[in-house]
Scaffold this active site. Structure first.
Site, PDB file in Angstrom:
ATOM      1  N   TRP A 153       6.112  12.381 -31.506  1.00 58.68           N
ATOM      2  CA  TRP A 153       5.196  12.728 -32.475  1.00 58.68           C
ATOM      3  C   TRP A 153       4.200  13.324 -32.377  1.00 58.68           C
ATOM      4  O   TRP A 153       3.070  12.340 -31.608  1.00 58.68           O
ATOM      5  CB  TRP A 153       5.281  10.650 -31.962  1.00 58.68           C
ATOM      6  CG  TRP A 153       5.848  10.143 -31.971  1.00 58.68           C
ATOM      7  CD1 TRP A 153       6.825   9.460 -33.571  1.00 58.68           C
ATOM      8  CD2 TRP A 153       6.531   9.001 -30.934  1.00 58.68           C
ATOM      9  NE1 TRP A 153       7.937   8.472 -32.845  1.00 58.68           N
ATOM     10  CE2 TRP A 153       7.280   8.735 -32.102  1.00 58.68           C
ATOM     11  CE3 TRP A 153       6.865   9.305 -29.553  1.00 58.68           C
ATOM     12  CZ2 TRP A 153       8.684   7.539 -31.213  1.00 58.68           C
ATOM     13  CZ3 TRP A 153       7.495   8.360 -29.405  1.00 58.68           C
ATOM     14  CH2 TRP A 153       8.403   7.887 -29.838  1.00 58.68           C
ATOM     15  N   HIS A 170       3.606   5.689 -35.411  1.00 57.73           N
ATOM     16  CA  HIS A 170       4.280   4.843 -35.415  1.00 57.73           C
ATOM     17  C   HIS A 170       3.950   3.166 -35.643  1.00 57.73           C
ATOM     18  O   HIS A 170       2.734   3.624 -35.044  1.00 57.73           O
ATOM     19  CB  HIS A 170       5.820   4.733 -34.439  1.00 57.73           C
ATOM     20  CG  HIS A 170       5.648   4.565 -33.256  1.00 57.73           C
ATOM     21  ND1 HIS A 170       6.112   4.307 -32.490  1.00 57.73           N
ATOM     22  CD2 HIS A 170       3.826   4.511 -33.098  1.00 57.73           C
ATOM     23  CE1 HIS A 170       5.242   4.522 -31.127  1.00 57.73           C
ATOM     24  NE2 HIS A 170       3.749   4.674 -31.116  1.00 57.73           N
ATOM     25  N   ARG A 196       2.084  11.440 -38.685  1.00 59.09           N
ATOM     26  CA  ARG A 196       2.499  12.237 -37.671  1.00 59.09           C
ATOM     27  C   ARG A 196       1.930  13.871 -38.900  1.00 59.09           C
ATOM     28  O   ARG A 196       2.437  15.241 -39.803  1.00 59.09           O
ATOM     29  CB  ARG A 196       4.201  12.322 -38.139  1.00 59.09           C
ATOM     30  CG  ARG A 196       4.016  10.856 -37.524  1.00 59.09           C
ATOM     31  CD  ARG A 196       5.582  10.902 -37.104  1.00 59.09           C
ATOM     32  NE  ARG A 196       5.849   9.762 -36.832  1.00 59.09           N
ATOM     33  CZ  ARG A 196       6.939   9.152 -36.481  1.00 59.09           C
ATOM     34  NH1 ARG A 196       8.059   9.715 -36.284  1.00 59.09           N
ATOM     35  NH2 ARG A 196       7.165   8.012 -36.580  1.00 59.09           N
ATOM     36  N   GLN A 210       6.608   2.899 -42.035  1.00 59.84           N
ATOM     37  CA  GLN A 210       7.469   2.455 -41.392  1.00 59.84           C
ATOM     38  C   GLN A 210       7.226   0.599 -41.927  1.00 59.84           C
ATOM     39  O   GLN A 210       6.290  -0.429 -41.914  1.00 59.84           O
ATOM     40  CB  GLN A 210       7.443   2.095 -39.975  1.00 59.84           C
ATOM     41  CG  GLN A 210       7.086   3.735 -39.799  1.00 59.84           C
ATOM     42  CD  GLN A 210       7.886   4.287 -38.377  1.00 59.84           C
ATOM     43  OE1 GLN A 210       6.571   3.230 -36.873  1.00 59.84           O
ATOM     44  NE2 GLN A 210       7.813   5.059 -37.450  1.00 59.84           N
ATOM     45  N   VAL A 253      11.802   0.911 -24.958  1.00 60.48           N
ATOM     46  CA  VAL A 253      13.279  -0.205 -25.514  1.00 60.48           C
ATOM     47  C   VAL A 253      15.009   0.575 -24.338  1.00 60.48           C
ATOM     48  O   VAL A 253      14.683   1.351 -24.186  1.00 60.48           O
ATOM     49  CB  VAL A 253      14.146   0.196 -26.632  1.00 60.48           C
ATOM     50  CG1 VAL A 253      13.089  -0.557 -27.422  1.00 60.48           C
ATOM     51  CG2 VAL A 253      14.547   1.845 -27.025  1.00 60.48           C
ATOM     52  N   ALA A 295      13.273  -4.282 -30.599  1.00 61.26           N
ATOM     53  CA  ALA A 295      12.256  -4.344 -31.990  1.00 61.26           C
ATOM     54  C   ALA A 295      13.104  -3.039 -32.420  1.00 61.26           C
ATOM     55  O   ALA A 295      14.064  -2.861 -32.502  1.00 61.26           O
ATOM     56  CB  ALA A 295      11.546  -3.597 -30.683  1.00 61.26           C
TER      57      ALA A 295
HETATM   58  C1  FA5 Z   1       9.894   5.335 -34.606  1.00 66.04           C
HETATM   59  O1  FA5 Z   1       8.960   5.792 -34.796  1.00 66.04           O
HETATM   60  C2  FA5 Z   1       9.911   4.334 -33.438  1.00 66.04           C
HETATM   61  N1  FA5 Z   1       8.869   3.982 -33.106  1.00 66.04           N
HETATM   62  C3  FA5 Z   1      11.075   3.606 -33.612  1.00 66.04           C
HETATM   63  C4  FA5 Z   1      11.471   2.065 -33.084  1.00 66.04           C
HETATM   64  C5  FA5 Z   1      10.661   0.796 -33.296  1.00 66.04           C
HETATM   65  C6  FA5 Z   1      12.599   2.864 -31.758  1.00 66.04           C
HETATM   66  C7  FA5 Z   1      11.203  -0.112 -32.039  1.00 66.04           C
HETATM   67  C8  FA5 Z   1      12.897   1.467 -30.969  1.00 66.04           C
HETATM   68  C9  FA5 Z   1      12.274   0.308 -31.138  1.00 66.04           C
HETATM   69  P1  FA5 Z   1      11.182   7.377 -34.995  1.00 66.04           P
HETATM   70  O2  FA5 Z   1      10.293   8.179 -34.630  1.00 66.04           O
HETATM   71  O3  FA5 Z   1      13.250   7.512 -35.398  1.00 66.04           O
HETATM   72  O4  FA5 Z   1      11.191   5.910 -34.678  1.00 66.04           O
HETATM   73  O5  FA5 Z   1      11.290   7.185 -36.413  1.00 66.04           O
HETATM   74  C10 FA5 Z   1      11.430   6.031 -37.356  1.00 66.04           C
HETATM   75  C11 FA5 Z   1      12.102   6.309 -38.696  1.00 66.04           C
HETATM   76  O6  FA5 Z   1      10.699   6.152 -39.256  1.00 66.04           O
HETATM   77  C12 FA5 Z   1      13.145   7.210 -39.158  1.00 66.04           C
HETATM   78  O7  FA5 Z   1      14.088   6.269 -38.253  1.00 66.04           O
HETATM   79  C13 FA5 Z   1      12.746   6.725 -40.083  1.00 66.04           C
HETATM   80  O8  FA5 Z   1      13.204   6.247 -40.967  1.00 66.04           O
HETATM   81  C14 FA5 Z   1      10.865   7.139 -40.455  1.00 66.04           C
HETATM   82  N2  FA5 Z   1      10.273   8.512 -40.228  1.00 66.04           N
HETATM   83  C15 FA5 Z   1       9.782   8.873 -39.045  1.00 66.04           C
HETATM   84  N3  FA5 Z   1       9.868  10.328 -39.367  1.00 66.04           N
HETATM   85  C16 FA5 Z   1       9.324  10.563 -40.356  1.00 66.04           C
HETATM   86  C17 FA5 Z   1       8.862  11.650 -41.821  1.00 66.04           C
HETATM   87  N4  FA5 Z   1       7.902  12.444 -40.769  1.00 66.04           N
HETATM   88  N5  FA5 Z   1       9.103  11.023 -42.745  1.00 66.04           N
HETATM   89  C18 FA5 Z   1       9.475  10.471 -42.912  1.00 66.04           C
HETATM   90  N6  FA5 Z   1       9.973   9.379 -42.458  1.00 66.04           N
HETATM   91  C19 FA5 Z   1      10.125   8.994 -41.339  1.00 66.04           C
END
Ligand code: FA5
Length: 327
Positions: A153, A170, A196, A210, A253, A295
């Site tokens: 992140w 997030h 990000r 999100q 998690v 979650a």
């Molecule tokens: C998270 O942000 C975790 N907070 C998710 C989580 C929540 C895990 C609760 C467990 C329990 P991640 O970085 O993978 O995880 O992002 C989650 C989702 O956000 C991704 O699957 C994608 O759909 C979206 N996402 C992430 N980064 C980007 C980006 N730069 N641009 C667009 N969508 C994104």
């Protein structure tokens, strides 16, 4: 008093000749007959006169009131008829003026649909801060400083020297905030923008939206998470869509999973999820031998890409009307 009444009558009739719309007419009526109107005040002052003058003054004033009301009513009828006559002269065969109709942004449409589905699945919608403390975005989610998971992140810091406040990366910090202030059972959905510091490409934006899910209760298991995510995917993508749950890693998690949907022959990751780590349950003040939970955090733009078959995420925020007006 007789003179006052005569002046008032003359002034009113003079003013009437220059009035040519119902708005002005209504203002004149208020000036004259409203609660503090000129004639109303005269009528009110009759009570202060001697008994012998009172009778005559009353008769004359009331007669004038009646007369002026009739004149005003007549003028109103004339004005309305004139307006109608104008309308009738409207030529309906002339070409109309083009007025473009606005509509909701595709991401807003997708977000609203997602929240409708989640509400039906029993989640309540709450929101949290976009400018977040690093303690909630990282530390309390078991991502201490120097933990390699922080690299996932890349962050916009509010003050690079201080690093205690940031634009949240997030929506997961709201898991902690909500647990700190509520007791189980918990079923919440948290929509919101996240940021990000990263290079953009076809599936990555530097600003994304999100929706976080958090469910805490007695006896929640991975089967509940699977069931919820499958039903969610079925309602969003349709019952013939292909989704895959595969294992993944997030420090908050255990176990961690991610959900991907088949899009143009490839798997597109749309959310991270998992069972809330027992340490986080304990830190919230709940007994982790009694309470468990799941979650999830889903990306709205990614879901919109799959729903509308958009192959580049960057189209959503370049504000090109040729693209946006298709939704
Ligand atoms: C998270 O942000 C975790 N907070 C998710 C989580 C929540 C895990 C609760 C467990 C329990 P991640 O970085 O993978 O995880 O992002 C989650 C989702 O956000 C991704 O699957 C994608 O759909 C979206 N996402 C992430 N980064 C980007 C980006 N730069 N641009 C667009 N969508 C994104």
């Amino acid at each position: 008093m007789q003179n006052n009444l005569a002046d008032l009558e003359k002034n009113t009739l003079d003013k009437l000749t220059s009035i040519n719309n119902t708005q002005e007419l209504s203002e004149l009526r208020t000036q004259l007959l409203g609660r503090n109107g000129e004639l109303t005040q005269i009528l009110r002052s009759i009570g202060d006169l001697d008994a012998n003058e009172r009778k005559l003054a009353g008769q004359v004033s009331n007669a004038l009131k009646k007369k002026l009301e009739q004149v005003l009513d007549q003028k109103n009828t004339d004005l309305v008829s004139a307006q109608l006559a104008n309308l009738e002269s409207l030529d309906v065969s002339l070409p109309g003026k083009y007025k473009p109709i606005g509509r909701l942004h595709p991401i807003t449409q997708t977000l609203r649909h997602i929240l409708d589905v989640l509400r039906r699945l029993g989640f309540t919608v709450v929101e949290g801060p976009e400018v977040e403390l690093s303690a909630y975005n990282f530390d309390k989610l078991r991502i201490p400083e120097n933990h390699p998971a922080r690299d996932m992140w890349d962050t916009f810091w509010i003050d690079k020297e201080d690093e205690s406040m940031l634009l949240r990366t997030h929506t997961s910090p709201m898991q902690i905030r909500y647990m700190e202030t509520h007791e189980p059972p918990i079923r919440v959905a948290v929509p919101g923008r996240c940021y990000r510091y990263e290079a953009t490409d076809m599936t990555h934006e530097w600003m994304l939206q999100q929706v976080e899910l958090l469910a805490i209760d007695k006896g929640i298991s991975l089967a509940d998470l699977k069931g919820t995510l499958h039903e969610f995917a079925r309602q969003i993508f349709g019952s013939d869509s292909e989704v895959m749950l595969r294992n993944s890693y997030f420090p908050f998690v255990e176990p961690g999973v991610e959900l991907a949907v088949k899009f143009r022959g490839k798997w597109l990751e749309i959310m991270g999820a998992g069972m809330v780590h027992p340490e986080i349950i304990e830190n919230a003040g709940y007994d982790s031998s009694v309470y468990t939970g799941f979650a999830a955090g889903m990306g709205i733009e990614r879901i919109a890409m799959a729903v509308y078959e958009v192959d580049d995420i960057r189209h959503f925020y370049t504000n090109d009307l040729r693209f946006l007006s298709q939704f």
